[in-house]
Design a protein around this motif. Structure first.
Motif, PDB file in Angstrom:
ATOM      1  N   LYS A  56       0.982  -1.276  -0.087  1.00  0.00           N
ATOM      2  CA  LYS A  56      -0.224  -0.113   0.050  1.00  0.00           C
ATOM      3  C   LYS A  56       0.830   1.472   0.152  1.00  0.00           C
ATOM      4  CE  LYS A  56      -3.411   0.966   2.647  1.00  0.00           C
ATOM      5  NZ  LYS A  56      -4.990   1.211   1.851  1.00  0.00           N
ATOM      6  N   SER A 142      -8.267  -0.682   3.273  1.00  0.00           N
ATOM      7  CA  SER A 142      -9.125  -0.643   1.997  1.00  0.00           C
ATOM      8  C   SER A 142      -7.273  -1.149   1.256  1.00  0.00           C
ATOM      9  CB  SER A 142      -9.216   0.479   2.019  1.00  0.00           C
ATOM     10  OG  SER A 142      -8.728   1.515   2.439  1.00  0.00           O
ATOM     11  N   ASN A 144      -6.631   0.226  -1.810  1.00  0.00           N
ATOM     12  CA  ASN A 144      -5.531   0.944  -1.990  1.00  0.00           C
ATOM     13  C   ASN A 144      -4.308   1.424  -2.138  1.00  0.00           C
ATOM     14  OD1 ASN A 144      -7.114   1.628   0.230  1.00  0.00           O
ATOM     15  ND2 ASN A 144      -5.930   4.192  -0.344  1.00  0.00           N
ATOM     16  N   SER A 150     -10.311   4.850  -1.926  1.00  0.00           N
ATOM     17  CA  SER A 150     -10.131   3.293  -1.334  1.00  0.00           C
ATOM     18  C   SER A 150     -11.402   2.518  -2.392  1.00  0.00           C
ATOM     19  CB  SER A 150     -11.565   2.675  -0.640  1.00  0.00           C
ATOM     20  OG  SER A 150     -11.072   3.522   1.141  1.00  0.00           O
ATOM     21  N   HIS A 236      -6.347  11.968   3.422  1.00  0.00           N
ATOM     22  CA  HIS A 236      -6.732  11.623   2.473  1.00  0.00           C
ATOM     23  C   HIS A 236      -8.119  11.068   1.107  1.00  0.00           C
ATOM     24  CE1 HIS A 236      -5.506   7.177   4.081  1.00  0.00           C
ATOM     25  NE2 HIS A 236      -6.951   7.271   5.689  1.00  0.00           N
TER      26      HIS A 236
END
Ligand code: TXA
Ligand code: MG
Length: 345
Positions: A56, A142, A144, A150, A236
């Protein structure tokens, strides 16, 4: 790493046994849940958890949620209290994550070094069967890359995670489209809402809980403030074009965009307002569904943000969602995408 993409149609879960073998062997599998796609690994294996952080690009002090197939399995990994059983009765399986004191069975790497751990029992049948077959709790953020929205479809997960995991399970579009509600059970059995989602503050209050909403849900944390949930301190869900949230009468919003336009703007707009915004020269309209359909908006938001990120807009305008019910979950994601830039007209 070669990523295998496996599509699951209907109730034919035969492919899931291979996915479970990958999890057992310490590998990474992307799987669908009712909220967003998750990037899963054996939560009890610190080496596997480390791979999640690497894939990630996520800071290792940001803890992972552990996913269980049955609510009672939480007893093996956390110190459960009566409040947990009441939450489980009311909302599990479902899009609710509960933070409790961790047992040693969950290694510190999985929980970002905290003494608590976040537990969730998803209701998506593919997710539950995968956890059951893996015979371990599955740690899954998530799916992503850190900093992008996400994934709510397998295609999104492929964009971010191809060649970074062993398998991506395509189970279609996620039902809800925003991440789970996160609550922490406090010593006095009250709840702190750390992240709003489909299970709303009002839903929790209706079950008799005292609920406090963490500051970071609604506001920007001041520099140096300690976040109750480590994820809150990271930027985010923000597209690379600047996002501005507009609040005010339609005509004033149209006027504001016209006055400030440099020629390439995007507008995330309620269907009722699209005719009025179409009058703005050079604008690209993204349909957010009808004003009252908050669930519909939650369902499409991350897809719209990903689409927007394929372009270079001077500015992206979006409406400020209401703070009640599921609106609070949208509000929380959208003020973050907008880096808290709200224009009141
Ligand atoms: O819907 C969801 O919850 C999805 C699906 C895959 O289940 N998962 C998800 O995970 O959104 P993630 O890692 O993207 O977001 C989890 C958030 C992070 O902001 C993290 O900081 C917070 O939960 N968190 C995890 N463990 C925590 C803990 N022990 N205490 C406080 N916050 C915690
Ligand atoms: Mg996330």
């Amino acid at each position: 790493m070669n990523t295998e993409i496996v599509k699951i149609l209907g109730n034919d879960f035969t492919e899931l046994s291979r996915a479970a073998e990958i999890i057992k062997a310490g590998g990474l599998v992307v799987f669908p849940t009712e909220t967003v796609y998750g990037l899963g690994a054996d939560a009890t294996n610190p080496e596997a958890a480390k791979k999640i952080y690497e894939a990630k690009g996520r800071p290792s002090d940001n803890p992972l949620i552990i996913h269980i197939a049955e609510p009672l399995e939480a007893e093996k990994y956390t110190y459960t209290s009566p409040a947990y059983y009441a939450l489980a009765d009311a909302f599990m399986p479902g899009p609710l994550t509960v933070v409790m004191k961790s047992r040693d069975a969950i290694p510190p790497t999985t929980r970002g070094g905290l003494d608590t751990v976040a537990v969730r029992c998803p209701e998506n049948p593919i997710a539950r069967e995968l956890i059951r077959l893996s015979e371990v709790p599955i740690a899954a953020p998530s799916a992503n890359r850190s900093g992008s929205p996400s994934p709510t479809t397998a295609a999104h997960a492929v964009d971010d995670m191809l060649d970074r995991c062993e398998m991506i399970i395509d189970g279609g579009e996620c039902d809800f489209g925003l991440e789970s509600t996160i609550v922490k059970i406090e010593d006095d059995n009250s709840l702190t809402l750390l992240r709003p989602g489909k299970i709303t503050a009002e839903d929790l209050v209706a079950k008799g809980f005292a609920v406090r909403i963490a500051n970071a849900v609604l506001e920007e944390l001041p520099d140096g403030a300690v976040a109750l949930s480590p994820g809150m301190k990271y930027k985010h869900y923000a597209p690379h074009s600047p996002v501005l949230l507009l609040e005010g009468e339609l005509s004033k919003c149209v006027e504001y965009i016209c006055d400030n336009s440099k020629g390439a703007d995007a507008i995330i707009c309620y269907r009722e307002d699209s005719a009025a915004f179409s009058a703005v020269p050079g604008v690209t309209i993204y349909d957010f569904g009808t004003r009252d359909d908050i669930k519909g908006q939650a369902h499409v938001l991350f897809n719209i943000l990903r689409e927007i990120d394929k372009h270079d807009f001077d500015a992206v305008y979006a409406p400020l969602p209401p703070r009640e019910g599921i609106g609070l979950a949208l509000y929380n994601r959208m003020i973050r995408a907008a880096a808290h830039k709200i224009i009141r007209l």
